[in-house]
Design a protein around this motif. Structure first.
Motif, PDB file in Angstrom:
ATOM      1  N   TRP A 514      75.545  36.652  88.539  1.00 10.73           N
ATOM      2  CA  TRP A 514      74.650  37.633  87.952  1.00 10.73           C
ATOM      3  C   TRP A 514      75.296  39.005  87.945  1.00 10.73           C
ATOM      4  CZ3 TRP A 514      69.670  36.091  86.352  1.00 10.73           C
ATOM      5  CH2 TRP A 514      69.392  34.746  86.619  1.00 10.73           C
ATOM      6  N   PRO A 515      74.915  39.856  87.018  1.00  9.87           N
ATOM      7  CA  PRO A 515      75.498  41.192  87.000  1.00  9.87           C
ATOM      8  C   PRO A 515      75.122  41.950  88.264  1.00  9.87           C
ATOM      9  CG  PRO A 515      74.139  40.825  85.054  1.00  9.87           C
ATOM     10  CD  PRO A 515      73.930  39.668  85.949  1.00  9.87           C
ATOM     11  N   THR A 516      75.920  42.946  88.588  1.00 10.87           N
ATOM     12  CA  THR A 516      75.577  43.720  89.773  1.00 10.87           C
ATOM     13  C   THR A 516      74.630  44.834  89.367  1.00 10.87           C
ATOM     14  OG1 THR A 516      77.531  45.046  89.336  1.00 10.87           O
ATOM     15  CG2 THR A 516      77.737  43.297  90.964  1.00 10.87           C
ATOM     16  N   TYR A 517      73.722  45.128  90.269  1.00  9.37           N
ATOM     17  CA  TYR A 517      72.777  46.190  89.998  1.00  9.37           C
ATOM     18  C   TYR A 517      72.910  47.260  91.058  1.00  9.37           C
ATOM     19  CZ  TYR A 517      70.866  43.317  86.408  1.00  9.37           C
ATOM     20  OH  TYR A 517      70.745  42.577  85.279  1.00  9.37           O
ATOM     21  N   ARG A 518      72.710  48.445  90.641  1.00 10.34           N
ATOM     22  CA  ARG A 518      72.743  49.549  91.585  1.00 10.34           C
ATOM     23  C   ARG A 518      71.646  49.291  92.595  1.00 10.34           C
ATOM     24  NH1 ARG A 518      70.587  54.703  90.959  1.00 10.34           N
ATOM     25  NH2 ARG A 518      69.587  53.979  89.053  1.00 10.34           N
ATOM     26  N   SER A 519      72.040  49.256  93.826  1.00  8.53           N
ATOM     27  CA  SER A 519      71.006  48.951  94.805  1.00  8.53           C
ATOM     28  C   SER A 519      70.288  50.242  95.140  1.00  8.53           C
ATOM     29  CB  SER A 519      71.644  48.361  96.058  1.00  8.53           C
ATOM     30  OG  SER A 519      72.570  49.276  96.581  1.00  8.53           O
ATOM     31  N   CYS A 520      68.986  50.275  94.888  1.00 11.66           N
ATOM     32  CA  CYS A 520      68.253  51.461  95.302  1.00 11.66           C
ATOM     33  C   CYS A 520      67.261  51.047  96.355  1.00 11.66           C
ATOM     34  CB  CYS A 520      67.552  52.161  94.145  1.00 11.66           C
ATOM     35  SG  CYS A 520      67.496  51.230  92.647  1.00 11.66           S
ATOM     36  N   SER A 521      67.267  51.785  97.383  1.00  8.42           N
ATOM     37  CA  SER A 521      66.388  51.445  98.495  1.00  8.42           C
ATOM     38  C   SER A 521      64.970  51.831  98.119  1.00  8.42           C
ATOM     39  CB  SER A 521      66.813  52.234  99.718  1.00  8.42           C
ATOM     40  OG  SER A 521      66.746  53.606  99.395  1.00  8.42           O
ATOM     41  N   SER A 553      64.536  45.757  92.390  1.00 11.37           N
ATOM     42  CA  SER A 553      64.431  46.333  91.054  1.00 11.37           C
ATOM     43  C   SER A 553      64.194  45.286  89.988  1.00 11.37           C
ATOM     44  CB  SER A 553      65.692  47.132  90.720  1.00 11.37           C
ATOM     45  OG  SER A 553      66.826  46.290  90.837  1.00 11.37           O
ATOM     46  N   LEU A 554      64.446  44.024  90.307  1.00 12.12           N
ATOM     47  CA  LEU A 554      64.268  42.982  89.298  1.00 12.12           C
ATOM     48  C   LEU A 554      62.951  42.230  89.451  1.00 12.12           C
ATOM     49  CD1 LEU A 554      67.863  41.480  89.247  1.00 12.12           C
ATOM     50  CD2 LEU A 554      66.843  43.010  87.590  1.00 12.12           C
ATOM     51  N   ASP A 604      64.852  57.690  89.489  1.00 12.56           N
ATOM     52  CA  ASP A 604      64.100  56.431  89.440  1.00 12.56           C
ATOM     53  C   ASP A 604      62.611  56.718  89.461  1.00 12.56           C
ATOM     54  OD1 ASP A 604      66.579  54.906  91.530  1.00 12.56           O
ATOM     55  OD2 ASP A 604      66.288  54.719  89.361  1.00 12.56           O
ATOM     56  N   LEU A 605      62.204  57.613  90.365  1.00 13.32           N
ATOM     57  CA  LEU A 605      60.778  57.889  90.501  1.00 13.32           C
ATOM     58  C   LEU A 605      60.219  58.479  89.214  1.00 13.32           C
ATOM     59  CD1 LEU A 605      58.360  57.729  92.261  1.00 13.32           C
ATOM     60  CD2 LEU A 605      58.896  59.988  93.191  1.00 13.32           C
ATOM     61  N   ARG A 658      74.280  51.148  79.881  1.00 16.18           N
ATOM     62  CA  ARG A 658      75.453  51.089  79.013  1.00 16.18           C
ATOM     63  C   ARG A 658      76.707  51.556  79.745  1.00 16.18           C
ATOM     64  NH1 ARG A 658      73.506  53.984  74.430  1.00 16.18           N
ATOM     65  NH2 ARG A 658      72.451  52.070  73.882  1.00 16.18           N
ATOM     66  N   ARG A 659      76.554  52.715  80.410  1.00 17.84           N
ATOM     67  CA  ARG A 659      77.749  53.265  81.056  1.00 17.84           C
ATOM     68  C   ARG A 659      78.239  52.349  82.150  1.00 17.84           C
ATOM     69  NH1 ARG A 659      76.500  58.447  83.663  1.00 17.84           N
ATOM     70  NH2 ARG A 659      75.118  58.632  81.904  1.00 17.84           N
ATOM     71  N   LYS A 660      77.269  51.785  82.887  1.00 19.14           N
ATOM     72  CA  LYS A 660      77.662  50.920  83.986  1.00 19.14           C
ATOM     73  C   LYS A 660      78.378  49.685  83.467  1.00 19.14           C
ATOM     74  CE  LYS A 660      76.366  49.080  88.349  1.00 19.14           C
ATOM     75  NZ  LYS A 660      76.864  47.703  88.236  1.00 19.14           N
ATOM     76  N   VAL A 661      77.854  49.150  82.357  1.00 16.06           N
ATOM     77  CA  VAL A 661      78.485  47.963  81.784  1.00 16.06           C
ATOM     78  C   VAL A 661      79.945  48.272  81.447  1.00 16.06           C
ATOM     79  CG1 VAL A 661      78.535  46.427  79.801  1.00 16.06           C
ATOM     80  CG2 VAL A 661      76.375  46.975  80.885  1.00 16.06           C
TER      81      VAL A 661
END
Lengths: 738, 228
Positions: A514-521, A553-554, A604-605, A658-661
């Motif tokens: 799976w793609p990596t996602y920015r982990s946000c607490s 986040s998912l 995020d908020l 997009r940028r992360k990709v």
């Protein structure tokens, strides 16, 4: 007793009578009867005798000379004057007549003097009698008369070209003489070809100005046909001339003016393609096919045209985006171009397969055109992303594909794969596709599992198993996740004490697929925390050596909103749910308070609160009631909210990944380049810089086109890490360090 | 001269009279005297506890030689000694260097410096000196690169006299750019090749498709932009 000796002068005198008779016969003087066999034998014998008499009465040599002289004298005295006196067709006729007479004369004389051929010519190393005759004709008659004869022939051909009727058999006979004498190619053919060239040069010059492309081509085709007839089986030119004549005509009519013809403003190749003039295009193919490098000329115009059409589509797409107020950044509008490219491809492939007879040169031109088009971005969004959006629309629910039949979808997906072949950055596409696939799979937005698997199958078939490895892994993960969920529910059933109090379903995903996602607490509400603990407990009881990282986040959450009027079920993301649940404990909360309580970052908020208070459904009311979120805003549960539906979805727009990709793909590319360099150097041991770059690009071309600068950077990196070194003698070479 | 003749004499005297025996022992005595002086000179600068000439000692040496301790000639001296550690000379290195220069006193050492300079700047030695200079500055274990600031200084010191315009321009570039924070040996040597092979200032025979280090590709681009 021996025979009587025949003296030369005397014998010759007798022979002269015979020769005179022969001449008369040739001249057509009436009352001269043809030779009888007795006469023949008598003359033959006389000559025989004269040759076999004992010396000094052996007259072979003299007779040989006299034979030649006879012919020469006849030609000079009779034949040449008759030719000089005539012109045009009459000249030709006379020429033909005289040659045929000459052949008869040569025949008879050779028969009389046959003994010389048998015993004298070989011994004395002199040409045979017939050869002498031929040479005499060629040297005396032909050389004198040939230019006039040739001119006459050529002017007759001219007349025929201009549409007049001419005596074709006369021409054929005359030309045949040239062939027989052995003077066909030089000077005749050369003159004839030059003349044809200049004739068509003039014609071409006038046609090209006046005629449209199709009518010019018709005339060209017609001219070629006529010229081919001239040199064909039924024609009067030697068949060896066919190819040469064709080339000359093609050169003048089709090659010299190719650019002007094919690119004609209102009727050229581009226009014909646009107007679907299949017949004319087929003619174009036929005409240029036979010329070496000819089709390349057509292919160049074709390629330019296709690129032009595609570029126009891109321009239109950009204009449409810019004019509308619609959100440009999602790429939805721009993705329409993929469908248009598919149509464009179908159309022009149709021409390549149809009127261009599936020819390789044209296939290549189409391929090159699409390689240019498929790597264009629209309003700055890369083609790789656009094509992944296009696929997403087909494969997701609500993308419009439910109305299409399975066959249509299958066909469209097939064509998408074709287009993908032209893309340079296939790895970028794969990454965007994975991101979209994640959303479809985890948020249950995939329209049809069969189509998903079908598409992956097509990708695998085209690009290899390695390409689709991760995506297939994703799909398998979900199949397994279903089983895991089932056994989790059994576990809960068996351990009622550990029930978390909310219905929980968990998907366990294999990292790497799976793609990596920015982990946000995020600080979850206690109910959710319990869920996590319970599942962790369950999972560690079932497996060992595995670590779970939760990606909140998912997640999605179904939450009941108990509004004044009625309860509405809200389908939200886990983050949105966590935010809303805060309001179970507080009436009003400020932005900062929420931020602290949830331990989220500002960006995020903002997104979350926007989706809950400024979008379509206002679950929270915001003070001040503006369209944007600011730090000083206050939020309250909007008890007045209601909706006719029982259940509504409140979407949380995804972050601009997009940028992360692009970052992720760039990172992967660096590894890929490193691996390629090491692999190449390991096998080659020593290699020059340019060669290394070339082979690297080649090796990686299936996935992406590496930037030579990046390759250089990676090489330097590898030198620094002592995988490679520069060759001590040639700084342009590298050496592999084992 | 003296030494070689000494060795000849040694060879001859093996089979010969006592007079050359006398001479041999005199000359070998002389050479051992020289070694003694070299050693005692060493100890006059060396740190008593470490047995090495440390930075303080080098400073004293420089003062006596009337040369600034940042002067390139000290670096050249280190090169001649094949000194390994920056700021330190050990006895072997000292002996090696001074014997090669035939200096056993400070004044002789001082007098040898101009010739040493000439020797180093000879094309056959310059490349070796140049790469030595870089390695000499790698003070930490496993250090592979030097920071930009130091590189600029070192470059000016080492090549400034030979290729002033190239060095000045490259130093200017390094100071203004932000892509590179350090330079490694490969890039360092690359610049030397650049000075020797590329025509300056037109840079007409530079081809970025060749294996020049990327930093030089960027440098050339920068120069060309500047020239517009």
């Amino acid at each position: 007793m021996g025979k009587e000796i025949i003296e030369l002068a005397q014998g010759w005198k007798q022979l002269q009578e015979v020769i005179t008779k022969l001449k008369n016969i040739l001249e057509g003087i009436p009352n001269e009867k043809p030779f009888t066999s007795e006469e023949y034998v008598k003359q033959y014998t006389k000559i025989y005798d004269m040759c076999t008499q004992p010396p000094p009465y052996e007259y072979a040599e003299e007779l040989y000379d006299k034979y030649r002289e006879t012919i020469q004298e006849y030609l000079n005295a009779t034949v040449l004057p008759s030719l000089r006196a005539r012109y045009d067709e009459f000249l030709l006729r006379e020429f033909v007549r005289r040659w045929s007479n000459h052949k008869v004369m040569s025949q008879w004389l050779s028969r009389f003097f046959e003994y010389l051929d048998r015993y004298y010519t070989t011994k004395a190393s002199v040409p045979k009698l017939k050869g002498v005759a031929l040479t005499c004709f060629r040297d005396l008659v032909f050389n004198q008369a040939s230019s006039r004869v040739t001119d006459t022939i050529i002017s007759l051909i001219h007349k025929e070209r201009d549409g007049e009727q001419i005596d074709q058999s006369l021409l054929k006979n005359a030309i045949h003489i040239y062939i027989e004498i052995g003077v066909y190619e030089e000077p005749f053919e050369v003159h004839m070809l030059d003349d044809a060239s200049s004739y068509y040069r003039r014609k071409a010059a006038s046609w090209i100005e006046v005629d449209s492309c199709p009518s010019y081509m018709l005339k060209a085709e017609e001219s070629l046909k006529r010229e081919r007839n001239r040199a064909g089986e039924a024609g009067y030119l030697h068949c060896g001339t066919l190819r040469k004549l064709e080339e000359r005509v093609q050169q003048e009519l089709l090659v010299t003016h190719a650019a002007q013809l094919l690119e004609k403003e209102n009727s050229g190749c581009a226009v014909l393609l646009r107007a679907d003039k299949v017949e004319d295009l087929s003619r174009m193919y036929r005409l240029y096919h036979g010329i070496s490098e000819g089709l390349q000329l057509v292919a160049n115009v074709f390629k330019k045209h296709v690129i032009g059409e595609g570029t126009t589509l891109v321009q239109h797409a950009e204009e449409a985006c810019n004019s509308q107020a619609a959100d440009k950044s999602s790429g939805q509008e721009q993705a329409i171009i993929v469908g248009k490219f598919i149509e464009l491809h179908d159309r022009y492939m149709g021409y390549v397969k149809g009127c261009f007879m599936n020819n390789n040169v044209l296939h290549k031109a189409l391929k090159e055109a699409f390689e240019v088009l498929c790597n264009k971005s629209v309003t700055g969004i890369s083609s790789a992303e656009l094509i992944s959006t296009f696929c997403d629309n087909i494969l997701k629910k609500g993308g419009g594909s439910e109305k299409l039949s399975d066959e249509v979808i299958d066909e469209t997906l097939e064509k998408v794969v074709y287009l993908l072949v032209y893309h340079r950055d296939k790895d970028l596409f794969a990454e965007f596709y994975r991101k979209r696939l994640t959303r479809r799979l985890l948020y249950d937005r995939s329209a049809n599992e069969h189509h998903e698997k079908n598409f992956l199958g097509k990708l695998k078939h085209q690009f290899g198993a390695h390409y689709t490895l991760k995506m297939e892994g994703m799909m398998t993960d979900l199949d397994i996740a279903k089983d895991t969920q089932r056994s989790f529910e059994e576990y809960l059933h068996e351990n009622p004490l550990s029930k978390p109090g909310i219905d929980l379903s968990v998907s366990v995903l294999t990292t790497g697929f799976w793609p990596t996602y920015r982990s946000c607490s995020i600080k979850l509400p206690s109910e959710m925390v319990k869920c996590v603990e319970v599942f962790n407990g369950y999972y560690s009881s079932k497996t060992q050596h595995r670590k779970l990282s939760w990606v909140f986040s998912l997640g999605t959450c179904n939450i009941h909103g108990n509004f004044q009027k009625k309860t509405v079920e809200l389908i939200v993301s886990t983050y949105q749910a966590a935010t809303l649940l805060l309001f179970n404990n507080s009436e009003r909360l400020s932005f900062l308070e929420i931020m602290t309580q949830l331990d989220l970052d500002r960006e995020d908020l903002t997104r979350i609160l926007h989706s809950l208070s400024c979008a379509k459904y206002k679950i929270l009311s915001k003070e001040p009631n503006t369209k944007t979120i600011s730090q000083n805003d206050m939020f309250e549960f909007n008890s007045r909210f209601t909706n006719p539906m029982r259940r509504i979805k409140i979407p949380l727009p995804p972050t601009d990944d997009r940028r992360k990709v692009v970052e992720d793909v760039d990172k992967e590319r660096k590894y890929a380049i490193d691996a390629a360099i090491v692999r190449i150097m390991k096998s080659r041991k020593v290699l020059g810089h340019q060669q290394l770059v070339l082979e690297c690009v080649e090796m990686l071309s299936r996935t992406f086109k590496p930037n030579p600068r990046v390759i250089k950077m990676r090489i330097e990196n590898l030198i620094n890490q002592d995988y490679l070194e520069r060759d001590s003698d040639d700084s342009n070479k590298y050496r592999y360090l084992a | 001269m003296r030494r070689s003749s000494t060795s000849k004499k040694v060879g001859q005297s093996n089979s010969n009279s006592s007079s050359s025996d006398l001479f041999r022992s005199a000359s070998s005595k002389a050479s051992s005297k020289e070694s003694e002086r070299i050693d005692s000179l060493f100890y006059s600068y060396a740190n008593a506890s470490s047995g090495l000439i440390d930075p303080e000692g080098i400073e004293a040496l420089c003062a006596d030689l009337e040369v600034d301790h940042t002067d390139v000639r000290i670096l050249m001296l280190a090169w001649k000694m094949k000194a390994e550690k920056q700021g330190y000379f050990n006895l072997d290195e000292w002996r090696r260097g001074l014997k090669a220069l035939r200096a056993d006193t400070i004044s002789k050492l001082k007098k040898s410096l101009p010739d040493l300079e000439k020797e180093v700047l000879r094309p056959s030695n310059l490349s070796d000196f140049y790469s030595y200079a870089f390695r000499y500055c790698l003070t930490e274990e496993k250090q592979k690169s030097i920071d930009i600031e130091s590189v600029c200084e070192l470059l000016t010191l080492v090549l400034g006299s030979q290729f002033p315009s190239q060095v000045n321009l490259f130093v200017e570039y390094l100071k203004t750019q932000s892509d590179y924070k350090v330079i490694n040996m490969d890039q360092w040597m690359g610049f030397f090749r650049f000075c020797n092979e590329i025509s300056f200032p037109d840079l007409s025979n530079y081809n970025p498709e060749h294996a020049w280090p990327l930093v030089l590709d960027n440098f050339v681009e920068w120069v060309r932009e500047k020239q517009k």
